[in-house]
Design a protein around this motif. Structure first.
Motif, PDB file in Angstrom:
ATOM      1  N   LEU A  86       0.820  -1.221   0.000  1.00 31.86           N
ATOM      2  CA  LEU A  86       0.000   0.000   0.000  1.00 31.86           C
ATOM      3  C   LEU A  86       0.849   1.263   0.000  1.00 31.86           C
ATOM      4  O   LEU A  86       1.121   1.837  -1.050  1.00 31.86           O
ATOM      5  N   HIS A  94      -0.379  -1.307  -6.815  1.00 36.61           N
ATOM      6  CA  HIS A  94      -1.097  -0.722  -5.677  1.00 36.61           C
ATOM      7  C   HIS A  94      -2.609  -0.841  -5.848  1.00 36.61           C
ATOM      8  O   HIS A  94      -3.343  -1.139  -4.905  1.00 36.61           O
ATOM      9  N   PHE A 105     -12.934  -2.530   4.442  1.00 33.80           N
ATOM     10  CA  PHE A 105     -13.333  -1.246   5.045  1.00 33.80           C
ATOM     11  C   PHE A 105     -14.629  -0.733   4.432  1.00 33.80           C
ATOM     12  O   PHE A 105     -14.818   0.461   4.277  1.00 33.80           O
ATOM     13  N   LEU A 243      -1.921  -1.103   8.942  1.00 39.41           N
ATOM     14  CA  LEU A 243      -3.081  -0.636   9.710  1.00 39.41           C
ATOM     15  C   LEU A 243      -2.599  -0.065  11.045  1.00 39.41           C
ATOM     16  O   LEU A 243      -3.125   0.936  11.530  1.00 39.41           O
ATOM     17  N   GLY A 247      -2.994   3.778  11.483  1.00 39.42           N
ATOM     18  CA  GLY A 247      -4.309   3.947  12.095  1.00 39.42           C
ATOM     19  C   GLY A 247      -4.356   4.336  13.556  1.00 39.42           C
ATOM     20  O   GLY A 247      -5.306   4.985  13.981  1.00 39.42           O
ATOM     21  N   THR A 250      -2.273   8.102  14.753  1.00 33.14           N
ATOM     22  CA  THR A 250      -2.934   9.207  14.047  1.00 33.14           C
ATOM     23  C   THR A 250      -4.262   9.553  14.714  1.00 33.14           C
ATOM     24  O   THR A 250      -4.546  10.715  14.985  1.00 33.14           O
ATOM     25  N   PRO A 292      -2.673  15.335  11.891  1.00 32.60           N
ATOM     26  CA  PRO A 292      -1.803  14.338  12.537  1.00 32.60           C
ATOM     27  C   PRO A 292      -0.617  13.899  11.665  1.00 32.60           C
ATOM     28  O   PRO A 292       0.491  13.748  12.166  1.00 32.60           O
ATOM     29  N   VAL A 293      -0.854  13.678  10.365  1.00 34.74           N
ATOM     30  CA  VAL A 293       0.259  13.318   9.468  1.00 34.74           C
ATOM     31  C   VAL A 293       0.667  14.600   8.746  1.00 34.74           C
ATOM     32  O   VAL A 293       0.002  15.035   7.810  1.00 34.74           O
ATOM     33  N   LEU A 296       4.322  13.634   3.954  1.00 38.79           N
ATOM     34  CA  LEU A 296       4.713  12.302   3.493  1.00 38.79           C
ATOM     35  C   LEU A 296       5.548  12.441   2.225  1.00 38.79           C
ATOM     36  O   LEU A 296       5.427  13.432   1.501  1.00 38.79           O
ATOM     37  N   TYR A 321       1.157  18.109   4.110  1.00 37.60           N
ATOM     38  CA  TYR A 321      -0.296  18.100   4.340  1.00 37.60           C
ATOM     39  C   TYR A 321      -0.697  19.136   5.395  1.00 37.60           C
ATOM     40  O   TYR A 321      -1.697  19.843   5.244  1.00 37.60           O
ATOM     41  N   ALA A 349      -6.031  15.924   5.445  1.00 39.31           N
ATOM     42  CA  ALA A 349      -5.410  15.122   6.507  1.00 39.31           C
ATOM     43  C   ALA A 349      -5.361  13.633   6.175  1.00 39.31           C
ATOM     44  O   ALA A 349      -4.495  12.911   6.661  1.00 39.31           O
ATOM     45  N   PHE A 350      -6.298  13.150   5.359  1.00 38.90           N
ATOM     46  CA  PHE A 350      -6.297  11.728   4.975  1.00 38.90           C
ATOM     47  C   PHE A 350      -5.661  11.523   3.601  1.00 38.90           C
ATOM     48  O   PHE A 350      -5.810  10.465   2.998  1.00 38.90           O
ATOM     49  N   PRO A 358      -7.748   4.510   3.643  1.00 42.96           N
ATOM     50  CA  PRO A 358      -8.906   3.608   3.676  1.00 42.96           C
ATOM     51  C   PRO A 358      -9.576   3.584   5.050  1.00 42.96           C
ATOM     52  O   PRO A 358     -10.718   3.151   5.180  1.00 42.96           O
ATOM     53  N   GLY A 359      -8.873   4.064   6.078  1.00 46.29           N
ATOM     54  CA  GLY A 359      -9.426   4.052   7.438  1.00 46.29           C
ATOM     55  C   GLY A 359     -10.107   5.361   7.797  1.00 46.29           C
ATOM     56  O   GLY A 359     -10.489   5.548   8.965  1.00 46.29           O
ATOM     57  N   ALA A 363     -11.723   6.261  11.379  1.00 47.77           N
ATOM     58  CA  ALA A 363     -11.119   7.282  12.246  1.00 47.77           C
ATOM     59  C   ALA A 363     -12.131   8.375  12.574  1.00 47.77           C
ATOM     60  O   ALA A 363     -12.206   8.849  13.719  1.00 47.77           O
TER      61      ALA A 363
HETATM   62  C1  HEM Z   1      -6.955  10.530  12.117  1.00 48.55           C
HETATM   63  C2  HEM Z   1      -6.596   9.360  11.705  1.00 48.55           C
HETATM   64  C3  HEM Z   1      -5.861   9.094  10.427  1.00 48.55           C
HETATM   65  C4  HEM Z   1      -5.113   9.943   9.651  1.00 48.55           C
HETATM   66  C5  HEM Z   1      -4.831  11.401   9.874  1.00 48.55           C
HETATM   67  C6  HEM Z   1      -4.636   9.156   8.525  1.00 48.55           C
HETATM   68  C7  HEM Z   1      -3.855   9.685   7.498  1.00 48.55           C
HETATM   69  C8  HEM Z   1      -3.530   8.981   6.359  1.00 48.55           C
HETATM   70  C9  HEM Z   1      -2.891   9.571   5.197  1.00 48.55           C
HETATM   71  C10 HEM Z   1      -2.466  11.031   5.063  1.00 48.55           C
HETATM   72  C11 HEM Z   1      -2.743   8.592   4.283  1.00 48.55           C
HETATM   73  C12 HEM Z   1      -2.235   8.761   2.859  1.00 48.55           C
HETATM   74  C13 HEM Z   1      -0.837   8.330   2.628  1.00 48.55           C
HETATM   75  C14 HEM Z   1      -0.183   8.945   1.407  1.00 48.55           C
HETATM   76  O1  HEM Z   1      -0.543  10.042   0.967  1.00 48.55           O
HETATM   77  O2  HEM Z   1       0.772   8.318   0.936  1.00 48.55           O
HETATM   78  C15 HEM Z   1      -3.229   7.367   4.879  1.00 48.55           C
HETATM   79  C16 HEM Z   1      -3.175   6.126   4.300  1.00 48.55           C
HETATM   80  C17 HEM Z   1      -3.502   4.967   4.962  1.00 48.55           C
HETATM   81  N1  HEM Z   1      -4.203   4.864   6.149  1.00 48.55           N
HETATM   82 FE1  HEM Z   1      -4.787   6.374   7.326  1.00 48.55          FE
HETATM   83  N2  HEM Z   1      -5.070   7.870   8.656  1.00 48.55           N
HETATM   84  C18 HEM Z   1      -5.835   7.785   9.791  1.00 48.55           C
HETATM   85  C19 HEM Z   1      -6.497   6.673  10.280  1.00 48.55           C
HETATM   86  C20 HEM Z   1      -6.390   5.412   9.741  1.00 48.55           C
HETATM   87  C21 HEM Z   1      -7.026   4.237  10.252  1.00 48.55           C
HETATM   88  C22 HEM Z   1      -7.972   4.199  11.443  1.00 48.55           C
HETATM   89  C23 HEM Z   1      -6.603   3.190   9.478  1.00 48.55           C
HETATM   90  C24 HEM Z   1      -6.933   1.732   9.565  1.00 48.55           C
HETATM   91  C25 HEM Z   1      -7.330   1.101  10.614  1.00 48.55           C
HETATM   92  C26 HEM Z   1      -5.707   3.724   8.462  1.00 48.55           C
HETATM   93  C27 HEM Z   1      -5.065   2.990   7.504  1.00 48.55           C
HETATM   94  C28 HEM Z   1      -4.376   3.526   6.434  1.00 48.55           C
HETATM   95  C29 HEM Z   1      -3.721   2.734   5.404  1.00 48.55           C
HETATM   96  C30 HEM Z   1      -3.683   1.214   5.353  1.00 48.55           C
HETATM   97  C31 HEM Z   1      -3.182   3.630   4.478  1.00 48.55           C
HETATM   98  C32 HEM Z   1      -2.409   3.309   3.217  1.00 48.55           C
HETATM   99  C33 HEM Z   1      -3.322   3.444   2.014  1.00 48.55           C
HETATM  100  C34 HEM Z   1      -2.621   3.340   0.690  1.00 48.55           C
HETATM  101  O3  HEM Z   1      -1.405   3.569   0.605  1.00 48.55           O
HETATM  102  O4  HEM Z   1      -3.317   3.019  -0.270  1.00 48.55           O
HETATM  103  N3  HEM Z   1      -5.618   5.075   8.650  1.00 48.55           N
HETATM  104  N4  HEM Z   1      -3.739   7.643   6.128  1.00 48.55           N
END
Ligand code: HEM
Length: 415
Positions: A86, A94, A105, A243, A247, A250, A292-293, A296, A321, A349-350, A358-359, A363
């Motif tokens: 991922l 990917h 999810f 995860l 997850g 953050t 939070p992030v 990247l 971000y 933020a996501f 995907p989370g 979240a």
């Molecule tokens: C406030 C909470 C969260 C924030 C701020 C956050 C932030 C992010 C961000 C910015 C990315 C994108 C990565 C990129 O641009 O390369 C990401 C990807 C991802 N997040 Fe979250 N996340 C959160 C919660 C969660 C939760 C609860 C889960 C799972 C239980 C999760 C699982 C993932 C996974 C597996 C990816 C990789 C997706 C991919 O590369 O296709 N995240 N997250």
């Protein structure tokens, strides 16, 4: 000194990056820092990078190998091989992994988890509500996402201390500030976690249940050469590991920073308490204002123009971000914390594009429920002034948030 000559990773900037961010957006929105990597800071430019995996890869990063490489490899050989599934993968590979992970999810699964999230959050709150004081990070904000994902992955409650350590050691390398010994410790922890989770996956292969881990174990590739096949064990473990990385901490940071900002802005606290239907937007505004992030990495695959500047092929760049989320062009009065901000939900933020989190729905649910309970059952939230340091901010290049938040409160009368 021009902002292009400044080192982004000084303790001062990491402690509060917002003045530095403002100068970067205004003076040199896309530039190469003295440390060699590039930064992309404005909202529209960040979007254009993360939506374009053809030009910007999430994969192999150029750079020098750390001196502990052999030792690290020896530890990793006792575990399952790494797989780029991922975060560090690019389309088309990917896309296939992502389609499969999305099946775990689905909105149905997240909606089903809602009751469990509430039970878990309520259970944590019950443990301290009689005390009138709490260290919110360790006593609440850590436990909500950690326990939700542990349950979803079939982790026994008795194994929670190990699970917490595995989660911490998964995230720690993201700080970019670890010593070689700490990196080795994190690698040992990763291998331990792999063996533990491999056993849980085998259980689900034999006897699927109605849970997220079974969804992952049972999911099959839809198309391509591997159509109809499940994830191999090392791929499953890579997904599960991510995860934890992405997850837990953050979501913890989102809950803690949201509470801190409410306490720092009593008018906003009063508005949300008077009208709890603002809570979903409070979650978005917290994500925007204290992302939070924070950043990247990507690697330019070709000479790539962004915001009128050409980033040479092979360059390492960071999308900021946390800086894009304070871009005045997108968010007028961006420094203000405004729970009624109309476009708060457009925050990055996501992420966005193929790696969009995907989370995110999970979240958002966790944070919403956390705020509903904290504000619904308790009142008069304030810093615990009896503590020498009511808050403690962790320094990290990637993650921004509190590692301690000492608060006092009173219980609301329930009729
Ligand atoms: C406030 C909470 C969260 C924030 C701020 C956050 C932030 C992010 C961000 C910015 C990315 C994108 C990565 C990129 O641009 O390369 C990401 C990807 C991802 N997040 Fe979250 N996340 C959160 C919660 C969660 C939760 C609860 C889960 C799972 C239980 C999760 C699982 C993932 C996974 C597996 C990816 C990789 C997706 C991919 O590369 O296709 N995240 N997250």
């Amino acid at each position: 000194m021009s902002v292009t000559e400044e080192l982004m990773v000084t303790p001062e900037v990491l402690a509060c990056p917002y003045d530095y961010y403002r100068r970067v957006r205004d003076e040199a929105p896309v530039h190469q820092t003295p440390l060699g990597f590039w930064v992309v800071s404005r909202y529209d430019d960040v979007l254009s990078v993360v939506r374009d995996p053809e030009r910007f890869s999430s994969g192999a990063r150029p750079g020098v190998q750390p001196p502990i490489d052999d030792e690290l490899r020896a530890i990793e050989q006792t575990g399952y091989p790494n797989a780029d599934t991922l975060l560090s993968n690019d389309p088309p590979s990917h896309t296939q992994f992502r389609a499969l992970v999305n099946k775990a999810f689905l909105p149905k699964r997240v909606a089903q988890l809602e009751g469990e999230i509430r039970d878990i959050a309520e259970g944590l709150l019950d443990r301290f509500i009689e005390d009138g004081r709490v260290e919110l990070v360790t006593q609440f904000a850590v436990g909500v996402p950690l326990t939700v994902i542990a349950d979803a992955l079939g982790v026994d409650r008795a194994d929670m201390p190990d699970f917490k350590r595995w989660s911490d050691d998964s995230v720690a390398p993201l700080s970019g500030l670890l010593s070689p010994d700490q990196m080795l410790q994190c690698a040992r922890s990763r291998v331990e976690f792999q063996h533990y989770m491999a056993a849980r996956c085998l259980e689900r292969q034999d006897e699927p249940r109605d849970d997220l881990l079974s969804d992952l174990v049972q999911a099959r590739f839809d198309s391509g050469e591997r159509a109809g096949e499940p994830l191999a064990m090392h791929e499953l473990l890579s997904v599960i590991q991510q995860l934890l990385v992405a997850g837990n901490e953050t979501t913890t940071k989102l809950i803690a920073s949201g509470m801190q900002m409410l306490i720092d802005h009593p008018d906003q606290m009063a508005a949300v308490v008077a009208d709890p239907s603002l809570i979903p937007n409070l979650v978005e505004e917290s994500l925007r204002a204290e992302t939070p992030v924070q950043m990247l990495p990507r690697v330019a695959k070709v000479d790539a123009e962004v915001g009128g500047v050409t980033i040479p092929a092979g360059s390492l760049l960071f999308v900021l971000y946390g800086c894009a989320n304070r871009d005045e062009a997108k968010y007028p009065g961006a420094a203000a914390f405004d729970v009624r901000r109309p476009n708060a939900r457009t925050n990055l933020a996501f992420g966005q594009g193929p790696h969009f989190c995907p989370g995110a729905a999970l979240a958002r649910s966790e944070a919403r429920i956390a705020f509903e309970l904290l504000l619904g059952r308790c009142a008069d939230w304030a810093y615990d002034e009896s503590m020498a340091e009511p808050t403690h901010r962790e320094l990290s290049m990637t993650l921004r948030g509190l590692s301690a938040l000492h608060l006092t409160f009173s219980q609301r009368a329930i009729f």
